[in-house]
Write an enzyme that holds these catalytic residues in place. Structure first.
Site, PDB file in Angstrom:
ATOM      1  N   ASN A  64      36.165 -93.999 -31.509  1.00  0.00           N
ATOM      2  CA  ASN A  64      37.559 -93.600 -31.300  1.00  0.00           C
ATOM      3  C   ASN A  64      38.524 -94.292 -32.259  1.00  0.00           C
ATOM      4  O   ASN A  64      38.150 -95.186 -33.017  1.00  0.00           O
ATOM      5  CB  ASN A  64      37.975 -93.740 -29.827  1.00  0.00           C
ATOM      6  CG  ASN A  64      38.043 -95.169 -29.335  1.00  0.00           C
ATOM      7  OD1 ASN A  64      38.366 -96.070 -30.083  1.00  0.00           O
ATOM      8  ND2 ASN A  64      37.749 -95.346 -28.061  1.00  0.00           N
ATOM      9  N   GLU A 118      21.691 -95.972 -21.352  1.00  0.00           N
ATOM     10  CA  GLU A 118      22.552 -95.314 -22.344  1.00  0.00           C
ATOM     11  C   GLU A 118      21.731 -94.314 -23.157  1.00  0.00           C
ATOM     12  O   GLU A 118      20.724 -94.688 -23.771  1.00  0.00           O
ATOM     13  CB  GLU A 118      23.168 -96.371 -23.271  1.00  0.00           C
ATOM     14  CG  GLU A 118      23.869 -95.822 -24.500  1.00  0.00           C
ATOM     15  CD  GLU A 118      24.951 -94.799 -24.186  1.00  0.00           C
ATOM     16  OE1 GLU A 118      25.856 -95.111 -23.395  1.00  0.00           O
ATOM     17  OE2 GLU A 118      24.882 -93.667 -24.729  1.00  0.00           O
ATOM     18  N   ASN A 138      46.986 -91.670 -24.919  1.00  0.00           N
ATOM     19  CA  ASN A 138      45.531 -91.818 -25.127  1.00  0.00           C
ATOM     20  C   ASN A 138      44.931 -92.530 -23.905  1.00  0.00           C
ATOM     21  O   ASN A 138      45.528 -93.449 -23.363  1.00  0.00           O
ATOM     22  CB  ASN A 138      45.272 -92.639 -26.380  1.00  0.00           C
ATOM     23  CG  ASN A 138      46.169 -92.213 -27.523  1.00  0.00           C
ATOM     24  OD1 ASN A 138      47.385 -92.352 -27.422  1.00  0.00           O
ATOM     25  ND2 ASN A 138      45.610 -91.693 -28.566  1.00  0.00           N
ATOM     26  N   HIS A 146      39.678 -86.216 -25.650  1.00  0.00           N
ATOM     27  CA  HIS A 146      40.054 -86.921 -24.427  1.00  0.00           C
ATOM     28  C   HIS A 146      39.649 -86.173 -23.166  1.00  0.00           C
ATOM     29  O   HIS A 146      40.514 -85.812 -22.360  1.00  0.00           O
ATOM     30  CB  HIS A 146      41.573 -87.140 -24.392  1.00  0.00           C
ATOM     31  CG  HIS A 146      42.123 -87.945 -25.524  1.00  0.00           C
ATOM     32  ND1 HIS A 146      43.468 -88.015 -25.815  1.00  0.00           N
ATOM     33  CD2 HIS A 146      41.517 -88.748 -26.428  1.00  0.00           C
ATOM     34  CE1 HIS A 146      43.670 -88.807 -26.855  1.00  0.00           C
ATOM     35  NE2 HIS A 146      42.491 -89.259 -27.255  1.00  0.00           N
ATOM     36  N   GLY A 194      36.075 -91.816 -16.884  1.00  0.00           N
ATOM     37  CA  GLY A 194      37.165 -90.858 -17.068  1.00  0.00           C
ATOM     38  C   GLY A 194      37.082 -89.645 -16.162  1.00  0.00           C
ATOM     39  O   GLY A 194      38.069 -88.905 -16.033  1.00  0.00           O
ATOM     40  N   GLU A 216      50.759 -88.647 -31.970  1.00  0.00           N
ATOM     41  CA  GLU A 216      50.322 -89.769 -32.794  1.00  0.00           C
ATOM     42  C   GLU A 216      50.478 -89.384 -34.255  1.00  0.00           C
ATOM     43  O   GLU A 216      50.066 -88.288 -34.653  1.00  0.00           O
ATOM     44  CB  GLU A 216      48.826 -90.057 -32.551  1.00  0.00           C
ATOM     45  CG  GLU A 216      48.447 -90.283 -31.116  1.00  0.00           C
ATOM     46  CD  GLU A 216      48.873 -91.641 -30.624  1.00  0.00           C
ATOM     47  OE1 GLU A 216      49.539 -92.364 -31.397  1.00  0.00           O
ATOM     48  OE2 GLU A 216      48.558 -91.968 -29.470  1.00  0.00           O
ATOM     49  N   TYR A 234      33.649 -97.334 -21.382  1.00  0.00           N
ATOM     50  CA  TYR A 234      34.652 -98.220 -20.768  1.00  0.00           C
ATOM     51  C   TYR A 234      34.361 -98.472 -19.286  1.00  0.00           C
ATOM     52  O   TYR A 234      34.293 -99.629 -18.844  1.00  0.00           O
ATOM     53  CB  TYR A 234      36.059 -97.627 -20.946  1.00  0.00           C
ATOM     54  CG  TYR A 234      36.458 -97.625 -22.403  1.00  0.00           C
ATOM     55  CD1 TYR A 234      37.022 -98.744 -22.988  1.00  0.00           C
ATOM     56  CD2 TYR A 234      36.220 -96.511 -23.214  1.00  0.00           C
ATOM     57  CE1 TYR A 234      37.361 -98.762 -24.337  1.00  0.00           C
ATOM     58  CE2 TYR A 234      36.550 -96.515 -24.560  1.00  0.00           C
ATOM     59  CZ  TYR A 234      37.118 -97.650 -25.115  1.00  0.00           C
ATOM     60  OH  TYR A 234      37.432 -97.660 -26.455  1.00  0.00           O
ATOM     61  N   GLY A 235      34.218 -97.384 -18.511  1.00  0.00           N
ATOM     62  CA  GLY A 235      34.002 -97.562 -17.078  1.00  0.00           C
ATOM     63  C   GLY A 235      32.729 -98.338 -16.790  1.00  0.00           C
ATOM     64  O   GLY A 235      32.714 -99.272 -15.981  1.00  0.00           O
TER      65      GLY A 235
HETATM   66  P1  FAE Z   1      32.467 -92.899 -22.530  1.00  0.00           P
HETATM   67  O1  FAE Z   1      33.159 -93.934 -23.316  1.00  0.00           O
HETATM   68  O2  FAE Z   1      32.354 -91.520 -23.105  1.00  0.00           O
HETATM   69  O3  FAE Z   1      31.001 -93.455 -22.187  1.00  0.00           O
HETATM   70  C1  FAE Z   1      30.034 -92.680 -21.551  1.00  0.00           C
HETATM   71  C2  FAE Z   1      28.669 -93.080 -22.067  1.00  0.00           C
HETATM   72  O4  FAE Z   1      27.660 -92.502 -21.233  1.00  0.00           O
HETATM   73  C3  FAE Z   1      28.375 -92.598 -23.486  1.00  0.00           C
HETATM   74  O5  FAE Z   1      27.952 -93.679 -24.275  1.00  0.00           O
HETATM   75  C4  FAE Z   1      27.268 -91.551 -23.296  1.00  0.00           C
HETATM   76  O6  FAE Z   1      26.364 -91.489 -24.384  1.00  0.00           O
HETATM   77  C5  FAE Z   1      26.594 -92.039 -22.031  1.00  0.00           C
HETATM   78  N1  FAE Z   1      25.905 -90.981 -21.285  1.00  0.00           N
HETATM   79  C6  FAE Z   1      26.342 -89.747 -21.027  1.00  0.00           C
HETATM   80  N2  FAE Z   1      25.466 -89.059 -20.252  1.00  0.00           N
HETATM   81  C7  FAE Z   1      24.404 -89.937 -20.022  1.00  0.00           C
HETATM   82  C8  FAE Z   1      23.178 -89.822 -19.306  1.00  0.00           C
HETATM   83  N3  FAE Z   1      22.852 -88.707 -18.648  1.00  0.00           N
HETATM   84  N4  FAE Z   1      22.347 -90.889 -19.312  1.00  0.00           N
HETATM   85  C9  FAE Z   1      22.683 -92.022 -19.978  1.00  0.00           C
HETATM   86  N5  FAE Z   1      23.847 -92.173 -20.676  1.00  0.00           N
HETATM   87  C10 FAE Z   1      24.698 -91.136 -20.690  1.00  0.00           C
HETATM   88  O7  FAE Z   1      33.127 -92.723 -21.096  1.00  0.00           O
HETATM   89  N6  FAE Z   1      41.018 -92.797 -26.498  1.00  0.00           N
HETATM   90  C11 FAE Z   1      42.058 -93.651 -26.632  1.00  0.00           C
HETATM   91  O8  FAE Z   1      42.571 -94.172 -25.629  1.00  0.00           O
HETATM   92  N7  FAE Z   1      42.538 -93.970 -27.869  1.00  0.00           N
HETATM   93  C12 FAE Z   1      42.029 -93.411 -29.009  1.00  0.00           C
HETATM   94  O9  FAE Z   1      42.465 -93.728 -30.116  1.00  0.00           O
HETATM   95  C13 FAE Z   1      40.966 -92.482 -28.885  1.00  0.00           C
HETATM   96  N8  FAE Z   1      40.453 -91.857 -29.977  1.00  0.00           N
HETATM   97  C14 FAE Z   1      39.337 -91.059 -29.833  1.00  0.00           C
HETATM   98  C15 FAE Z   1      38.742 -90.514 -30.970  1.00  0.00           C
HETATM   99  C16 FAE Z   1      37.551 -89.792 -30.853  1.00  0.00           C
HETATM  100  C17 FAE Z   1      36.909 -89.188 -32.077  1.00  0.00           C
HETATM  101  C18 FAE Z   1      36.954 -89.620 -29.573  1.00  0.00           C
HETATM  102  C19 FAE Z   1      35.660 -88.855 -29.422  1.00  0.00           C
HETATM  103  C20 FAE Z   1      37.551 -90.138 -28.453  1.00  0.00           C
HETATM  104  C21 FAE Z   1      38.740 -90.861 -28.560  1.00  0.00           C
HETATM  105  N9  FAE Z   1      39.352 -91.424 -27.442  1.00  0.00           N
HETATM  106  C22 FAE Z   1      40.448 -92.237 -27.579  1.00  0.00           C
HETATM  107  C23 FAE Z   1      38.852 -91.157 -26.082  1.00  0.00           C
HETATM  108  C24 FAE Z   1      38.078 -92.333 -25.491  1.00  0.00           C
HETATM  109  O10 FAE Z   1      37.117 -92.815 -26.407  1.00  0.00           O
HETATM  110  C25 FAE Z   1      37.429 -91.863 -24.173  1.00  0.00           C
HETATM  111  O11 FAE Z   1      38.467 -91.455 -23.298  1.00  0.00           O
HETATM  112  C26 FAE Z   1      36.607 -92.952 -23.509  1.00  0.00           C
HETATM  113  O12 FAE Z   1      35.565 -93.380 -24.350  1.00  0.00           O
HETATM  114  C27 FAE Z   1      36.023 -92.464 -22.188  1.00  0.00           C
HETATM  115  O13 FAE Z   1      35.479 -93.585 -21.515  1.00  0.00           O
HETATM  116  P2  FAE Z   1      34.402 -93.387 -20.377  1.00  0.00           P
HETATM  117  O14 FAE Z   1      34.048 -94.721 -19.854  1.00  0.00           O
HETATM  118  O15 FAE Z   1      34.887 -92.364 -19.416  1.00  0.00           O
END
Ligand code: FAE
Length: 547
Positions: free
Chosen positions: A163, A85, A526, A488, A516, A403, A65-66
């Site tokens: 998610n 990525e 969430n 989360h 995050g 939820e 997201y970010g």
């Molecule tokens: P994120 O989306 O985790 O993206 C970070 C990216 O950076 C990932 O693709 C990584 O692979 C990549 N990365 C990490 N380290 C490196 C590196 N060294 N070099 C290159 N790439 C890298 O971060 N949230 C909700 O609001 N509603 C929901 O219904 C919900 N359900 C969920 C269900 C599951 C099973 C999971 C796992 C999470 C859920 N979440 C939900 C949480 C939500 O997906 C999470 O808060 C966000 O995705 C975080 O967003 P960020 O941008 O922080």
């Protein structure tokens, strides 16, 4: 075709103004052999990742997201961006013709570098559910720290790939406790609406909810909540409801109604691939390198930053290490990814001027799960939509927002299942273990007790009213609470502490956190809408003042 194979032939001739991505398919060989159709390549898409020696104005680490918000807004403002990525592109079908594996049938696509699955729901009727798989760069990472397993998405789209799609804006009266230094009027007037619109957030048609078989489980959850005096509310989501109606009518291939969720949705869900990243592609200014993992960021001799990147194969092995330079670097690797990188870079002397707030303020958003066993006259339905639509709000009285979650097993279970987000005061810290050469997190299992106590304010009461009991077969043998995990992760580089009030890292000009990691441990609901809205706020200021 995998992106390793393409790397050398195309790397140097690539224009940064084209959108570029490798396929990174696990089952690419099958696709080449003609056993599976290959996804049609976008006209602007070529399988060439970033080349060693490249110089980019902006490098974004991570495509969740970010990172997606940052890349889109920077590109719209006229800046060329490269996104790196570590996970795969997730744009190519496997041997079964589908890009993503089904939740009930995990395979090599499902887990990040594991030889055995680690499903959040480990047991059913007392029997263990996990099974052996081949070790691949799959979509869901169950990353284990001392006292907690942190689930995260891996691939282009980050957590949006895996998610539940619940897209919740926190109640405004709670915002001061979530991000105390951010102007709430601006967030609720401008940035939350911008995030909700960019993500395609909508709420289910209540009339359809009341009649659809696939939401019987949620109606049972609503009835039980209301009979105990708890407010039920509809939870917005990023699923295409019209598509789900067609799934129910049997006129389109099923996704939410076929139990797809944890390992990706082949249809219906508006992941970032279909929203922000689609718009990123349209700018023509952003390139993406899947299966590339950033390992080091350090000031470059001539200004800007030197970034070391490992290119991975689908077995997780490094095939080549690249060195690139970037004028500006955005850390968007998720709370855990960004925190691990930053504590390592500070401790090993790559970025020694980062302050002592790095690694601190990490929380699990108070996640805890449980199930209840209903009476035989309260079936929850054989077919359950994997997209939750309802919640029970007891935040003010009991510190819990639950939820009503599906158990999409395909059989009648008479179970009501819940993921609670709770007011848990505990915060953990990432530190660098020099001997082991890795970051560690000091979360303790016992710290989930306040979350269990908060969830009990809802479910003890419902059980008493309904004459029902907790399920004890879902998380082990005779174990009621799913208190071993979080979906989360939040914090580790907290806004206005490790960074200034817009995510600029203290100590270094041109380094930013925009994921995050900025949020200090809890959002009361969430988190992804809040992560997106905060990123929209911060990037607007950064573009206005720093570029
Ligand atoms: P994120 O989306 O985790 O993206 C970070 C990216 O950076 C990932 O693709 C990584 O692979 C990549 N990365 C990490 N380290 C490196 C590196 N060294 N070099 C290159 N790439 C890298 O971060 N949230 C909700 O609001 N509603 C929901 O219904 C919900 N359900 C969920 C269900 C599951 C099973 C999971 C796992 C999470 C859920 N979440 C939900 C949480 C939500 O997906 C999470 O808060 C966000 O995705 C975080 O967003 P960020 O941008 O922080």
């Amino acid at each position: 075709m995998n992106d390793t194979a393409m790397q050398d032939s195309e790397t140097n001739g690539v224009s940064r103004r084209r959108f570029i991505t490798g396929t990174g398919s696990l089952l690419g060989a099958a696709a080449i052999a003609g056993h599976a159709p290959r996804a049609r390549a976008d006209a602007r898409t070529a399988a060439a990742p970033i080349g060693s020696g490249a110089h980019v104005p902006v490098l974004v680490i991570g495509t969740g997201y970010g990172g997606s918000v940052a890349a889109l807004r920077l590109a719209e403002a006229g800046t060329d961006v490269h996104m790196v990525e570590m996970g795969m592109a997730w744009d190519t079908p496997g041997a079964d013709g589908k890009i993503f594996a089904n939740t009930t049938r995990p395979d090599d696509r499902s887990f990040w570098l594991r030889t055995r699955t680690k499903q959040p729901l480990s047991n059913f009727l007392g029997f263990p559910l996990d099974k052996d798989v081949n070790r691949r760069t799959g979509i869901l990472d169950a990353e284990e720290f001392g006292g907690i397993t942190v689930y995260q998405g891996r691939g282009v789209g980050g957590g949006s790939l895996v998610n539940g799609g619940m897209a919740v804006t926190p109640r405004r009266e709670h915002f001061g406790a979530i991000l105390p230094t951010v102007n709430a009027a601006e967030m609720y007037g401008t940035y939350y609406p911008r995030a909700n619109s960019g993500l395609g957030v909508t709420t289910i048609d209540p009339a359809w909810f009341d009649s659809a078989d696939c939401y019987q489980y949620a109606r049972v959850g609503r009835k039980h909540a209301q009979r105990s005096g708890f407010p039920f509310l509809f939870v917005p989501a990023v699923y295409d409801w019209d598509y789900m109606k067609q799934e129910a009518a049997g006129t389109v291939p099923k996704s939410a109604l076929d139990g797809e969720i944890l390992y990706g949705n082949n249809h219906g869900k508006k992941s970032l691939q279909k929203t922000y990243i689609e718009r990123i592609r349209a700018t023509g200014r952003v390139t993406i390198s899947p299966l590339h993992k950033v390992t080091k960021v350090t000031p470059a001799p001539g200004g800007g930053y030197t970034v070391l990147i490992d290119q991975l194969d689908t077995g997780g092995r490094t095939t080549v290490t690249k060195t690139v330079t970037a004028d500006k670097v955005f850390f968007a690797a998720g709370s855990v990814g960004t925190s691990k990188l930053l504590v390592g870079l500070k401790a090993t002397g790559a970025l020694p001027l980062l302050n002592d707030e790095i690694g601190r303020g990490w929380g699990d958003n108070g996640n805890v799960m449980c199930g209840r066993a209903n009476h035989l006259w309260d079936p929850t339905g054989k077919v359950q939509s994997s997209i939750p639509t309802g919640g029970i709000d007891n935040w003010d009285a009991g510190g819990a927002f639950a939820e009503i979650a599906p158990l999409p097993t395909g059989i009648e279970t008479w179970a009501s299942f819940y993921l609670s987000i709770t007011k848990n005061p505990h915060r953990a810290r990432f530190t660098w273990n020099a001997a082991a050469g890795k970051a560690e997190l000091d979360w303790r299992t016992a710290w989930k007790q306040p979350s269990i106590d908060a969830a009990k304010t809802i479910f003890d009461k419902i059980n008493q009213k309904e004459g029902t009991i907790y399920r004890t077969d879902l998380f082990g043998t005779y174990k009621i609470w799913g208190d071993h995990l979080t979906y989360h992760p939040l914090g580790g580089a907290v806004l206005d502490k490790a960074t200034d009030n817009y995510g600029r890292l203290h100590g270094y000009w041109g380094l930013y956190v925009i994921d995050g990691a900025l949020i200090p441990g809890n959002t009361s609901v969430n988190p992804f809408v809040t992560i997106t809205a905060l990123a929209e706020r911060n990037i607007e200021r950064i573009i206005a003042t720093d570029l």
